[in-house]
Design a protein around this motif. Structure first.
Motif, PDB file in Angstrom:
ATOM      1  N   LYS A  28       0.961  -1.315   0.034  1.00  0.00           N
ATOM      2  CA  LYS A  28      -0.157   0.203  -0.224  1.00  0.00           C
ATOM      3  C   LYS A  28       0.747   1.220  -0.055  1.00  0.00           C
ATOM      4  O   LYS A  28       1.811   1.304   0.649  1.00  0.00           O
ATOM      5  N   CYS A  70       1.357   3.950  -9.315  1.00  0.00           N
ATOM      6  CA  CYS A  70       0.801   2.452  -8.713  1.00  0.00           C
ATOM      7  C   CYS A  70      -0.285   1.665  -9.628  1.00  0.00           C
ATOM      8  O   CYS A  70      -0.202   0.620  -9.566  1.00  0.00           O
ATOM      9  N   ASP A 118      -1.849  -0.938  -4.586  1.00  0.00           N
ATOM     10  CA  ASP A 118      -2.989  -0.030  -3.999  1.00  0.00           C
ATOM     11  C   ASP A 118      -2.520   1.106  -3.376  1.00  0.00           C
ATOM     12  O   ASP A 118      -1.497   1.077  -2.740  1.00  0.00           O
ATOM     13  N   LYS A 143      -8.209  -3.419   3.853  1.00  0.00           N
ATOM     14  CA  LYS A 143      -8.358  -3.224   2.604  1.00  0.00           C
ATOM     15  C   LYS A 143      -9.517  -2.097   1.956  1.00  0.00           C
ATOM     16  O   LYS A 143     -10.539  -2.435   2.165  1.00  0.00           O
ATOM     17  N   ASN A 167     -10.984   0.573  -0.527  1.00  0.00           N
ATOM     18  CA  ASN A 167     -11.217   0.923  -1.854  1.00  0.00           C
ATOM     19  C   ASN A 167     -11.309   2.394  -2.190  1.00  0.00           C
ATOM     20  O   ASN A 167     -12.730   2.909  -2.195  1.00  0.00           O
ATOM     21  N   ASN A 189      -9.047   5.617  -3.850  1.00  0.00           N
ATOM     22  CA  ASN A 189      -7.994   6.313  -4.446  1.00  0.00           C
ATOM     23  C   ASN A 189      -7.583   7.496  -3.977  1.00  0.00           C
ATOM     24  O   ASN A 189      -6.364   8.020  -3.842  1.00  0.00           O
TER      25      ASN A 189
END
Length: 275
Positions: free
Chosen positions: A92, A135, A141, A202, A204, A206
């Motif tokens: 990450k 990325c 991620d 995790k 989601n 960006n």
């Protein structure tokens, strides 16, 4: 597991290091040398947090343009190049950006067009684009956090710290346009909690706004203190500035749930009353 934090002297870096386990601070001045000292093969999970940028108190200081650029974006490029060169498996990446990228925008949503009004905000956008492109190309991620007006911790830059300093030193507080412009303030401890969640789960997202979605002006804060028996001497100057800047925090609240954020007025009152 290791969380590499680039930019060891930043206020946020220090707080992350203090409150999150397995963190390792990397200087933006000796990045390559410090990365070389780490035995990456020991770690199954490697996360990177970019907090490197020109020092907050010197955002308008162009006495050394090369140093300004180096601190602001060359360090980011150096770390990304190091990842590629050494074929590191990164879990990450978090890049700490700023609400300044939105420019003249009163209610900022993550999908809004970017409108840089300064060198500082332009370089933040350049970093965002660099990190996102890297990325995406390398399937890493990532989250770009657009932090609004952060205060607390080892803070010598925010209006909150300036109000406290003015009171304790019996100084005059310089404000602009009678302090009527509104901003969105978030405490550094709340920012740390968001980063902890981004690193441990995790998520989601960006692009993520970090604010509270609440308008507050300097005039509001001074009035609150006055009602609590604390008078801050102030002097106003006229200057062109954004009248309002507030975060749309719907995405943040989805991630963090019904978390209670620190109230700026209560924090300020407590800070002033400290010995």
């Amino acid at each position: 597991m290791i969380h590499l934090i680039i930019g060891k002297n930043s206020n946020l870096s220090k707080m992350l290091h203090k409150n999150i386990a397995h963190t390792h601070l990397i200087s933006s001045q000796n990045t390559q040398e410090e990365l070389d000292k780490i035995e990456f093969e020991k770690y199954k999970t490697i996360n990177i947090v970019f907090n490197n940028f020109q020092v907050s108190t010197k955002l308008n200081d162009l006495s050394s343009p090369s140093e300004y650029i180096s601190r602001s974006i060359m360090t980011t490029a150096t770390v990304l190049e190091y990842i590629k060169k050494h074929n590191l498996s990164i879990n990450k990446i978090i890049y700490s950006s700023s609400s300044s990228v939105y420019g003249n925008n009163e209610l900022c949503h993550e999908s809004d067009p970017l409108q840089p009004l300064s060198l500082h905000s332009s370089l933040k956008i350049a970093n965002e684009k660099l990190v996102a492109s890297f990325c995406n190309e390398n399937r890493i991620d990532y989250t770009i956090t657009r932090i609004f007006n952060m205060y607390g911790g080892d803070d010598h830059f925010s209006i909150v710290s300036k109000i406290v300093k003015a009171y304790k030193n019996d100084e005059v507080l310089n404000i602009f346009n009678r302090g009527t412009a509104t901003r969105d303030f978030i405490h550094i401890c709340d920012v740390v909690e968001v980063y902890k969640t981004l690193l441990e789960e995790k998520i989601n997202a960006n692009i993520l706004n970090l604010g509270r979605g609440i308008e507050m002006s300097v005039a509001n804060l001074l009035e609150f203190l006055e009602k609590n028996g604390i008078t801050i001497k102030s002097k106003t100057k006229l200057r062109s500035e954004l009248k309002k800047s507030t975060a749309d925090v719907s995405k943040l609240l989805e991630i963090m749930g019904e978390r209670e954020f620190i109230q700026i007025s209560e924090f300020l009152l407590k800070k002033i009353k400290e010995d």
